[in-house]
Design a protein around this motif. Structure first.
Motif, PDB file in Angstrom:
ATOM      1  N   MET A   1      46.207  31.944  80.021  1.00 34.33           N
ATOM      2  CA  MET A   1      45.079  32.489  79.338  1.00 34.33           C
ATOM      3  C   MET A   1      44.968  31.836  77.991  1.00 34.33           C
ATOM      4  SD  MET A   1      46.789  36.245  78.427  1.00 34.33           S
ATOM      5  CE  MET A   1      45.144  36.615  77.239  1.00 34.33           C
ATOM      6  N   TYR A   2      44.018  32.136  77.452  1.00 36.38           N
ATOM      7  CA  TYR A   2      43.701  31.506  76.286  1.00 36.38           C
ATOM      8  C   TYR A   2      44.583  31.866  75.070  1.00 36.38           C
ATOM      9  CZ  TYR A   2      41.065  29.205  72.302  1.00 36.38           C
ATOM     10  OH  TYR A   2      40.681  28.570  71.198  1.00 36.38           O
ATOM     11  N   LYS A   3      44.943  30.980  74.384  1.00 36.36           N
ATOM     12  CA  LYS A   3      45.885  31.175  73.153  1.00 36.36           C
ATOM     13  C   LYS A   3      45.059  30.620  71.877  1.00 36.36           C
ATOM     14  CE  LYS A   3      49.349  32.145  75.859  1.00 36.36           C
ATOM     15  NZ  LYS A   3      49.622  33.593  75.927  1.00 36.36           N
ATOM     16  N   TYR A   4      45.184  31.382  70.775  1.00 35.09           N
ATOM     17  CA  TYR A   4      44.432  30.971  69.577  1.00 35.09           C
ATOM     18  C   TYR A   4      45.023  29.967  69.177  1.00 35.09           C
ATOM     19  CZ  TYR A   4      42.317  35.743  68.899  1.00 35.09           C
ATOM     20  OH  TYR A   4      41.594  37.056  68.971  1.00 35.09           O
ATOM     21  N   ASP A   5      43.958  28.959  68.453  1.00 32.81           N
ATOM     22  CA  ASP A   5      44.580  27.935  67.560  1.00 32.81           C
ATOM     23  C   ASP A   5      44.362  28.399  66.088  1.00 32.81           C
ATOM     24  OD1 ASP A   5      41.597  27.974  66.769  1.00 32.81           O
ATOM     25  OD2 ASP A   5      41.182  26.276  67.827  1.00 32.81           O
ATOM     26  N   SER A  64      47.640  39.330  78.131  1.00 30.92           N
ATOM     27  CA  SER A  64      49.298  39.015  78.148  1.00 30.92           C
ATOM     28  C   SER A  64      50.143  40.164  78.220  1.00 30.92           C
ATOM     29  CB  SER A  64      49.582  38.178  77.121  1.00 30.92           C
ATOM     30  OG  SER A  64      49.731  38.833  75.853  1.00 30.92           O
ATOM     31  N   SER A  65      51.386  40.304  78.590  1.00 28.83           N
ATOM     32  CA  SER A  65      52.150  41.320  78.810  1.00 28.83           C
ATOM     33  C   SER A  65      52.440  41.964  77.237  1.00 28.83           C
ATOM     34  CB  SER A  65      53.436  41.063  79.364  1.00 28.83           C
ATOM     35  OG  SER A  65      53.950  39.892  78.879  1.00 28.83           O
ATOM     36  N   LYS A  66      52.602  40.615  76.201  1.00 28.91           N
ATOM     37  CA  LYS A  66      52.844  41.048  74.860  1.00 28.91           C
ATOM     38  C   LYS A  66      51.885  41.785  74.255  1.00 28.91           C
ATOM     39  CE  LYS A  66      54.129  38.466  70.624  1.00 28.91           C
ATOM     40  NZ  LYS A  66      54.122  37.217  70.064  1.00 28.91           N
ATOM     41  N   GLN A  67      50.451  41.586  74.631  1.00 28.24           N
ATOM     42  CA  GLN A  67      49.340  42.217  74.074  1.00 28.24           C
ATOM     43  C   GLN A  67      49.237  43.566  74.564  1.00 28.24           C
ATOM     44  OE1 GLN A  67      46.201  39.594  75.400  1.00 28.24           O
ATOM     45  NE2 GLN A  67      46.138  38.450  73.443  1.00 28.24           N
ATOM     46  N   LEU A  68      49.602  43.602  75.861  1.00 27.96           N
ATOM     47  CA  LEU A  68      49.462  45.156  76.462  1.00 27.96           C
ATOM     48  C   LEU A  68      50.486  46.143  75.963  1.00 27.96           C
ATOM     49  CD1 LEU A  68      48.168  47.230  78.441  1.00 27.96           C
ATOM     50  CD2 LEU A  68      49.667  46.500  80.239  1.00 27.96           C
ATOM     51  N   ARG A  69      51.764  45.305  75.711  1.00 29.77           N
ATOM     52  CA  ARG A  69      52.919  46.166  74.974  1.00 29.77           C
ATOM     53  C   ARG A  69      52.568  46.538  73.595  1.00 29.77           C
ATOM     54  NH1 ARG A  69      56.421  42.573  76.513  1.00 29.77           N
ATOM     55  NH2 ARG A  69      56.990  43.642  78.695  1.00 29.77           N
ATOM     56  N   PRO A 102      42.919  49.716  59.265  1.00 27.46           N
ATOM     57  CA  PRO A 102      43.280  48.571  58.955  1.00 27.46           C
ATOM     58  C   PRO A 102      44.635  48.167  59.490  1.00 27.46           C
ATOM     59  CG  PRO A 102      42.259  49.658  56.991  1.00 27.46           C
ATOM     60  CD  PRO A 102      42.308  50.681  58.159  1.00 27.46           C
ATOM     61  N   GLU A 103      45.607  49.002  59.641  1.00 27.93           N
ATOM     62  CA  GLU A 103      46.913  48.830  59.776  1.00 27.93           C
ATOM     63  C   GLU A 103      46.747  48.334  61.335  1.00 27.93           C
ATOM     64  OE1 GLU A 103      49.251  48.343  57.876  1.00 27.93           O
ATOM     65  OE2 GLU A 103      48.038  48.878  56.036  1.00 27.93           O
ATOM     66  N   ILE A 104      46.274  49.073  62.121  1.00 29.79           N
ATOM     67  CA  ILE A 104      46.002  48.784  63.599  1.00 29.79           C
ATOM     68  C   ILE A 104      45.576  47.283  63.750  1.00 29.79           C
ATOM     69  CG2 ILE A 104      44.779  49.608  65.707  1.00 29.79           C
ATOM     70  CD1 ILE A 104      44.721  52.208  64.674  1.00 29.79           C
ATOM     71  N   LEU A 105      44.209  47.261  63.000  1.00 29.59           N
ATOM     72  CA  LEU A 105      43.651  45.809  63.177  1.00 29.59           C
ATOM     73  C   LEU A 105      44.764  44.693  62.827  1.00 29.59           C
ATOM     74  CD1 LEU A 105      40.158  46.305  61.528  1.00 29.59           C
ATOM     75  CD2 LEU A 105      40.998  46.474  64.116  1.00 29.59           C
ATOM     76  N   ALA A 106      45.593  44.850  61.765  1.00 27.15           N
ATOM     77  CA  ALA A 106      46.644  43.867  61.164  1.00 27.15           C
ATOM     78  C   ALA A 106      47.811  43.816  62.504  1.00 27.15           C
ATOM     79  CB  ALA A 106      47.335  44.362  60.080  1.00 27.15           C
ATOM     80  N   GLU A 107      48.089  44.855  63.168  1.00 26.41           N
ATOM     81  CA  GLU A 107      48.934  44.578  64.023  1.00 26.41           C
ATOM     82  C   GLU A 107      48.485  43.956  65.401  1.00 26.41           C
ATOM     83  OE1 GLU A 107      51.714  47.625  65.485  1.00 26.41           O
ATOM     84  OE2 GLU A 107      51.686  48.607  63.689  1.00 26.41           O
ATOM     85  N   LEU A 108      47.259  44.170  65.794  1.00 24.10           N
ATOM     86  CA  LEU A 108      46.379  43.537  66.897  1.00 24.10           C
ATOM     87  C   LEU A 108      46.321  42.099  66.471  1.00 24.10           C
ATOM     88  CD1 LEU A 108      43.393  45.900  67.452  1.00 24.10           C
ATOM     89  CD2 LEU A 108      45.588  45.468  68.925  1.00 24.10           C
ATOM     90  N   ALA A 109      46.323  41.752  65.156  1.00 23.94           N
ATOM     91  CA  ALA A 109      45.951  40.270  64.775  1.00 23.94           C
ATOM     92  C   ALA A 109      47.658  39.221  65.404  1.00 23.94           C
ATOM     93  CB  ALA A 109      45.750  39.943  63.426  1.00 23.94           C
ATOM     94  N   THR A 110      48.451  40.102  65.325  1.00 21.34           N
ATOM     95  CA  THR A 110      49.813  39.640  65.433  1.00 21.34           C
ATOM     96  C   THR A 110      49.910  39.029  66.743  1.00 21.34           C
ATOM     97  OG1 THR A 110      50.882  41.462  66.064  1.00 21.34           O
ATOM     98  CG2 THR A 110      50.973  40.886  63.692  1.00 21.34           C
ATOM     99  N   VAL A 111      49.095  39.678  67.650  1.00 23.02           N
ATOM    100  CA  VAL A 111      49.160  39.377  69.103  1.00 23.02           C
ATOM    101  C   VAL A 111      47.720  38.392  69.397  1.00 23.02           C
ATOM    102  CG1 VAL A 111      50.880  40.872  69.965  1.00 23.02           C
ATOM    103  CG2 VAL A 111      48.849  41.512  69.717  1.00 23.02           C
ATOM    104  N   GLU A 112      46.890  38.048  68.614  1.00 14.90           N
ATOM    105  CA  GLU A 112      45.672  37.577  68.885  1.00 14.90           C
ATOM    106  C   GLU A 112      44.830  38.373  69.587  1.00 14.90           C
ATOM    107  OE1 GLU A 112      46.705  34.042  71.294  1.00 14.90           O
ATOM    108  OE2 GLU A 112      48.090  33.325  69.948  1.00 14.90           O
ATOM    109  N   MET A 113      44.567  39.570  68.911  1.00 15.05           N
ATOM    110  CA  MET A 113      43.658  40.756  69.386  1.00 15.05           C
ATOM    111  C   MET A 113      42.873  40.979  68.255  1.00 15.05           C
ATOM    112  SD  MET A 113      45.534  42.704  72.336  1.00 15.05           S
ATOM    113  CE  MET A 113      43.862  43.220  73.057  1.00 15.05           C
ATOM    114  N   HIS A 114      41.719  41.686  68.616  1.00 16.82           N
ATOM    115  CA  HIS A 114      40.782  42.116  67.349  1.00 16.82           C
ATOM    116  C   HIS A 114      39.875  43.238  67.784  1.00 16.82           C
ATOM    117  CE1 HIS A 114      37.468  39.968  68.999  1.00 16.82           C
ATOM    118  NE2 HIS A 114      38.325  38.861  68.831  1.00 16.82           N
ATOM    119  N   ALA A 115      38.977  43.757  67.073  1.00 22.12           N
ATOM    120  CA  ALA A 115      37.827  44.710  67.523  1.00 22.12           C
ATOM    121  C   ALA A 115      36.538  44.061  67.092  1.00 22.12           C
ATOM    122  CB  ALA A 115      38.222  46.096  67.109  1.00 22.12           C
ATOM    123  N   ILE A 116      36.453  42.917  66.996  1.00 22.25           N
ATOM    124  CA  ILE A 116      35.167  42.284  66.244  1.00 22.25           C
ATOM    125  C   ILE A 116      34.231  42.497  67.589  1.00 22.25           C
ATOM    126  CG2 ILE A 116      33.975  40.082  65.632  1.00 22.25           C
ATOM    127  CD1 ILE A 116      37.107  39.588  64.563  1.00 22.25           C
TER     128      ILE A 116
END
Length: 560
Positions: A1-5, A64-69, A102-116
């Motif tokens: 799957m796509y990985k952030y650059d 990814s499994s990391k994202q779901l976790r 904001p804390e949730i979004l910060a945690e999401l960003a660590t696994v290449e996720m967002h709510a944009i």
């Protein structure tokens, strides 16, 4: 799957910092409610009936499994220990605190996720087939184009404030599982007579208050022009779409008002200025993104496995699960598995923190660390060896993820409804659970066979009730909750919109109403017919007659 650059990660990190400051200013009284509202919506945060709701993007349903976790961890830390997977393949948290977002979004960003762009009048999450890349009937893997379109549409300044929200679906299979005809733009990828990749483009589909199936605007579009042609469509919509009436602002209304020929003429005129513009996709860009979707490191396996065959023969429960939840795979010796988020008595689409961790573990151990979300609100492990299916079933079953009802009556699509949504006219979840309990006999469900039941709590149709074989719509009548029933809707290549059978019903009547519809089907079906086939052959009249035979259930018409 796509990985952030680096660019992807920087954009997401900067958005987190920006929203953190916006939230701080709001809580300090430096921003009014009216000033803060568009800022929170740009970050997927709604204020719902009971609490804020945060919608987290799951691009084209891939995790990814990391994202779901991480999603499971966030649900446990910031919510009530569960999340809700939606028909847009996203995840919704129903109980986060506004100050924690904001804390949730910060945690999401660590696994290449967002709510944009999960809310607002912009291009929303692009969806596709949950079996993309592994389906035997696949002609083109559509995830590559979905990712290119995601990058193109994210923060696109011209399309940040459209007349209304805008939804795109892409499909590359013979059998459409992405419901392209019910989207603002639907794109079907195929091979043309020269064996070149081409696209059939649909436009003007959508459900909601005015359900309309899309119309083909272009039969053959070279893949390189996917972005520029979409841009031309959206420019015409942005120019002429109504902004004075939210109920008439979707592109489907514009296409209907202009007529498809005039709309196409304007799109083609606009496209003539864009066709060879910089957004034309070069081969190099396609190759760059395609590398993220290369085939998994599959083993060379036999088409049969002795252990699997023995388990099927000796374990009826396992055999029933395989029949409904295990799907063909294009690679010999592998299968795709749907994990049901529809155990009886539970809100459809909900998964607990513990279940998300279990699925992540299953993905790591058996499916190359990846999984998918379907628009039917289930989770998919796409690459399971035949020899591993029994072990997957045992762990899934122990954690409430192996109800063998995929494609059956209790595999209900259901929006959160009036329990959560401030737009809803009626509750959806209690209706779904009551129907599940009415049909709690798995042998009976298997006898009924393939059938789709969809429930929406309001005319926004987040539960896709219009295209359910049986559709249920919550309506308001003088402050009371009532339910309108339609039959004959369908997704897929032969998509259709359901027809309302008559006056609405109270919540208590709904399980019996569905039972009566099923009774007619069982009595009238031919051996090869599904419920939708019988409805199309007979029409709604015999179903309506049986449902309303007891005059005591007939209620006044409710205008939705």
């Amino acid at each position: 799957m796509y990985k952030y650059d680096e660019i992807d990660q920087t954009l997401v990190d900067e958005r987190v910092a920006q929203y953190r400051d916006q939230t701080r200013r709001y809580l300090a009284g430096e921003l009014s409610e009216d000033e803060f509202r568009p800022l929170r919506l740009q970050n997927g945060l709604y204020i719902q009936r009971q609490a804020p709701m945060l919608r987290i993007a799951v691009p084209y349903g891939m995790l990814s499994s990391k994202q779901l976790r991480k999603l499971g961890d966030i649900a446990g830390k910031y919510d009530k220990g569960y999340g809700h997977f939606s028909t847009r393949q996203n995840l919704q948290l129903n109980w986060p605190k506004l100050e924690d977002v904001p804390e949730i979004l910060a945690e999401l960003a660590t696994v290449e996720m967002h709510a944009i762009q999960t809310s607002g009048n912009c291009i929303r999450n692009i969806t596709t087939d949950q079996f993309a890349g592994v389906a035997p009937d696949e002609i083109i893997d559509p995830r590559v184009m979905a990712e290119i379109m995601r990058q193109w549409s994210t923060f696109h300044p011209e399309f940040a404030l459209l007349p209304r929200k805008f939804k795109i679906a892409v499909s590359g299979t013979r059998d459409d599982r992405a419901v392209v005809q019910m989207h603002d733009i639907g794109m079907e990828f195929y091979k043309d007579s020269n064996n070149k990749v081409a696209i059939k483009v649909w436009v003007g589909g959508g459900l909601g208050r005015t359900p309309i199936l899309g119309t083909v605007i272009r039969e053959h579009l070279e893949w390189q022009h996917a972005l520029t042609y979409c841009e031309a469509i959206i420019r015409v919509y942005n120019l002429h779409g109504r902004r004075d009436n939210a109920y008439k602002a979707r592109i489907k209304i514009l296409v209907k008002a202009l007529g498809i020929e005039e709309f196409k003429r304007q799109v083609e005129e606009e496209w003539s200025h864009l066709k060879d513009a910089p957004n034309t996709i070069p081969e190099g860009e396609l190759e760059r993104v395609s590398k993220h979707f290369e085939a998994m490191p599959y083993e060379t396996l036999s088409a049969h496995d002795a252990g699997f065959d023995a388990a099927i023969a000796s374990n009826p429960a396992f055999a029933a699960w395989v029949k409904r939840s295990v799907h063909a795979h294009k690679v010999t010796g592998y299968r795709a598995v749907t994990l049901s988020l529809k155990p009886h008595g539970t809100a459809p689409g909900d998964a607990t923190t513990e279940q998300m961790h279990v699925v992540a573990d299953l993905a790591d151990q058996y499916s190359f660390g990846e999984l998918r979300v379907s628009h039917e609100q289930n989770l998919i492990l796409a690459d399971i060896k035949l020899s591993d299916l029994f072990a997957v079933w045992e762990k899934a079953r122990a954690n409430g993820l192996a109800t063998p009802n995929i494609g059956l009556l209790t595999d209900i699509i259901c929006c959160p409804g009036g329990d959560f949504c401030s737009l809803a006219n009626a509750k959806s979840i209690p209706i779904a659970t009551a129907i599940q309990m009415q049909f709690d006999n798995l042998d009976y469900l298997h006898d009924i066979g393939d059938i789709e039941l969809n429930i929406s709590g309001c005319m926004n149709a987040c539960g896709h009730h219009h295209i359910g074989h049986i559709g249920i719509l919550g309506v308001d009548k003088d402050g009371s909750e009532w339910y309108q029933v339609s039959i004959g809707g369908s997704q897929g290549n032969d998509a259709s919109l359901g027809s309302v059978i008559g006056p609405s019903f109270s919540a208590d009547e709904m399980p019996a109403v569905v039972q009566k519809l099923i009774d007619v089907y069982i009595q009238e079906r031919t051996p090869e017919e599904r419920f939708i086939d019988t409805v199309r052959r007979l029409g709604i009249a015999p179903f309506k007659a049986h449902v309303y035979a007891d005059k005591s259930v007939v209620k006044p018409e409710v205008t939705a």
